[in-house]
Design a protein around this motif. Sequence first.
Motif, mmCIF file in Angstrom:
data_model
loop_
_atom_site.group_PDB
_atom_site.id
_atom_site.type_symbol
_atom_site.label_atom_id
_atom_site.label_comp_id
_atom_site.label_asym_id
_atom_site.label_seq_id
_atom_site.Cartn_x
_atom_site.Cartn_y
_atom_site.Cartn_z
ATOM 1 N N LEU A 8 0.811 -1.216 0.000
ATOM 2 C CA LEU A 8 0.000 0.000 0.000
ATOM 3 C C LEU A 8 0.846 1.268 0.000
ATOM 4 N N GLU A 9 2.162 1.119 -0.001
ATOM 5 C CA GLU A 9 3.032 2.298 0.074
ATOM 6 C C GLU A 9 3.181 2.957 -1.295
ATOM 7 N N ARG A 10 3.086 4.275 -1.316
ATOM 8 C CA ARG A 10 3.257 5.047 -2.541
ATOM 9 C C ARG A 10 4.327 6.125 -2.299
ATOM 10 N N ARG A 11 5.017 6.479 -3.400
ATOM 11 C CA ARG A 11 5.990 7.557 -3.319
ATOM 12 C C ARG A 11 5.693 8.561 -4.423
ATOM 13 N N LEU A 12 5.442 9.790 -4.011
ATOM 14 C CA LEU A 12 5.250 10.873 -4.968
ATOM 15 C C LEU A 12 6.548 11.653 -5.091
ATOM 16 N N THR A 13 6.955 11.909 -6.322
ATOM 17 C CA THR A 13 8.071 12.821 -6.566
ATOM 18 C C THR A 13 7.485 14.088 -7.160
ATOM 19 N N ILE A 14 7.672 15.185 -6.457
ATOM 20 C CA ILE A 14 7.020 16.447 -6.828
ATOM 21 C C ILE A 14 8.076 17.521 -7.051
ATOM 22 N N PHE A 52 1.798 18.695 -1.807
ATOM 23 C CA PHE A 52 1.421 17.294 -1.581
ATOM 24 C C PHE A 52 -0.091 17.149 -1.625
ATOM 25 N N VAL A 53 -0.796 18.043 -0.947
ATOM 26 C CA VAL A 53 -2.261 18.000 -0.941
ATOM 27 C C VAL A 53 -2.804 18.156 -2.363
ATOM 28 N N ASP A 54 -2.260 19.115 -3.103
ATOM 29 C CA ASP A 54 -2.708 19.306 -4.493
ATOM 30 C C ASP A 54 -2.447 18.060 -5.330
ATOM 31 N N ALA A 55 -1.302 17.400 -5.074
ATOM 32 C CA ALA A 55 -0.918 16.231 -5.868
ATOM 33 C C ALA A 55 -1.830 15.039 -5.613
ATOM 34 N N ILE A 56 -2.156 14.774 -4.335
ATOM 35 C CA ILE A 56 -2.984 13.603 -4.058
ATOM 36 C C ILE A 56 -4.415 13.815 -4.563
ATOM 37 N N PHE A 96 8.283 13.395 4.271
ATOM 38 C CA PHE A 96 8.861 14.236 3.216
ATOM 39 C C PHE A 96 10.388 14.155 3.230
ATOM 40 N N VAL A 97 10.970 14.106 2.045
ATOM 41 C CA VAL A 97 12.423 14.192 1.894
ATOM 42 C C VAL A 97 12.708 15.159 0.755
ATOM 43 N N ALA A 98 13.413 16.259 1.074
ATOM 44 C CA ALA A 98 13.761 17.240 0.042
ATOM 45 C C ALA A 98 14.985 16.737 -0.724
ATOM 46 N N LYS A 99 14.839 16.575 -2.038
ATOM 47 C CA LYS A 99 15.946 16.106 -2.874
ATOM 48 C C LYS A 99 16.762 17.282 -3.419
ATOM 49 N N SER A 100 16.090 18.408 -3.619
ATOM 50 C CA SER A 100 16.762 19.605 -4.124
ATOM 51 C C SER A 100 16.053 20.831 -3.570
ATOM 52 N N ASN A 101 16.839 21.693 -2.895
ATOM 53 C CA ASN A 101 16.257 22.908 -2.319
ATOM 54 C C ASN A 101 17.318 23.997 -2.282
ATOM 55 N N GLU A 102 17.620 24.548 -3.462
ATOM 56 C CA GLU A 102 18.672 25.562 -3.589
ATOM 57 C C GLU A 102 18.150 26.783 -4.328
ATOM 58 N N ALA A 139 7.478 12.363 -1.272
ATOM 59 C CA ALA A 139 6.527 12.141 -0.176
ATOM 60 C C ALA A 139 6.153 10.658 -0.180
ATOM 61 N N THR A 140 6.488 9.978 0.899
ATOM 62 C CA THR A 140 6.195 8.545 0.996
ATOM 63 C C THR A 140 5.080 8.339 2.008
#
Length: 435
Positions: free
Chosen positions: A11-17, A75-79, A92-98, A107-108
């Motif tokens: 049931l686990e999902r991962r969104l990349t946003i 995240f809310v908009d995406a789901i 949440f895990v930030a992959k790029s924030n520069e 978002a997992t």
Amino acid sequence: MQVSVETTQGLERRLTISVPAETVDVEVKNRLRHIGKTQRINGFRPGKVPPSVIQKRYGQSVRQEVAGELMQRNFVDAIVAEKLNPAGRPAFVAKSNEDGKALEFEATFEVYPEVALKDLDKIAVDRPAVDVTDADLDEMFETLQNQHKTWKENKRKSKKGDKLTIDFNGRVDGEEFEGGKAEAFELELGSERMIPGFEKDIIGMKAGDEKTITVTFPEDYHAEKLKGKDAEFDIVVHKTEGPVLPEIDEDFAKLFGVEEGGVEALREEVGKNMTRELKQAVKAKVKEQVIEGLLEVSELEIPTALVAQEIDVLRKQAMQRFAGQMDPNNLPELPAEMFEEQAKRRVKTGLLLGEVIKVNELKVDEAKVTELIESAASAYEDPAEVIEYYKTNKELAQQMQNVALEEQAVELLLENAKVTDKEASFKDIMNPEGK
């Protein structure tokens, strides 16, 4: 905003946003500009702090703050866009924030499972067919008599049902142990307050008698050092008393608030109470079988996040119960394993009943809500006051609506189940296995 969805496992999902750099940078600049107008920094007049100084001092923390808010919002908009139904909070895990780059994060989370209701006709229920009989009423009156018995001292040998006042002193391996000694201790023979064999071995003793008995502590005794150990107890009997039961008459009826009508009125009132309790017990027994049958015919993967939430609820409830017996500051953290199976069962039951309600488009039956409230209120001295309290307390009213809706779902399942009416007695239902 760009979104991709990945199923990691179960049931686990991962969104990349990905959030455009301009969106992030504009928000960061606006907040830094506001800080520049309001912050006091030594060496600069208020509102005259150079942007470079503000950026150096606050830039990183402001960007982290903005990123956190944008991750939650996007995240809310995406789901919503992807029509996903999260069960529990995302990680949440930030992959790029520069500066100057898009904010990219993952978002997992778990989603609610798809629930398929099937084989509902295979649910089997033995529905108790039972009424309150005159014999049940007579037995209940014996119980009421015993609850109001008095004691009369005697000089005869004691028997089961008598009360003894004794001194006892216990030894294990020749040594006294904690809790093994008491003086002027009152013990009703047959109450099973003591370890097995203790009461049996002092039946027949009378005032002035002394005796040493040997008994064995059970293997599951709460004190580790005493489990399975043989113990000797020196017994001294100071007094023996026999029970004196009250007469069943008008005075007896008045003990229970029946001022008019005497014994017959009391029997009628007790009969009503027994019938109400029996009805509730039968309903509970049927519901338990329906739920058990539903769980047996349903394969369902359940989100670990929901199980964890339910474990927290059960743990808090347990802690509240213990808090009345122990200092809250000394209560240990109860392990999750204690509640895991119960939590899984409750989550699975909730998901399945929720699907029954959804598929059949069940709505709260207000008449049933009223019936439930009136039934609960009837056990109190002033039912009208209790009913009014439910009506004015939104939280309690909502709880009762939830109970009603759940009962409606159970009743619908019962209509499709294999139901066998099975003869039973009041004692079978109200006191199973002699408990």
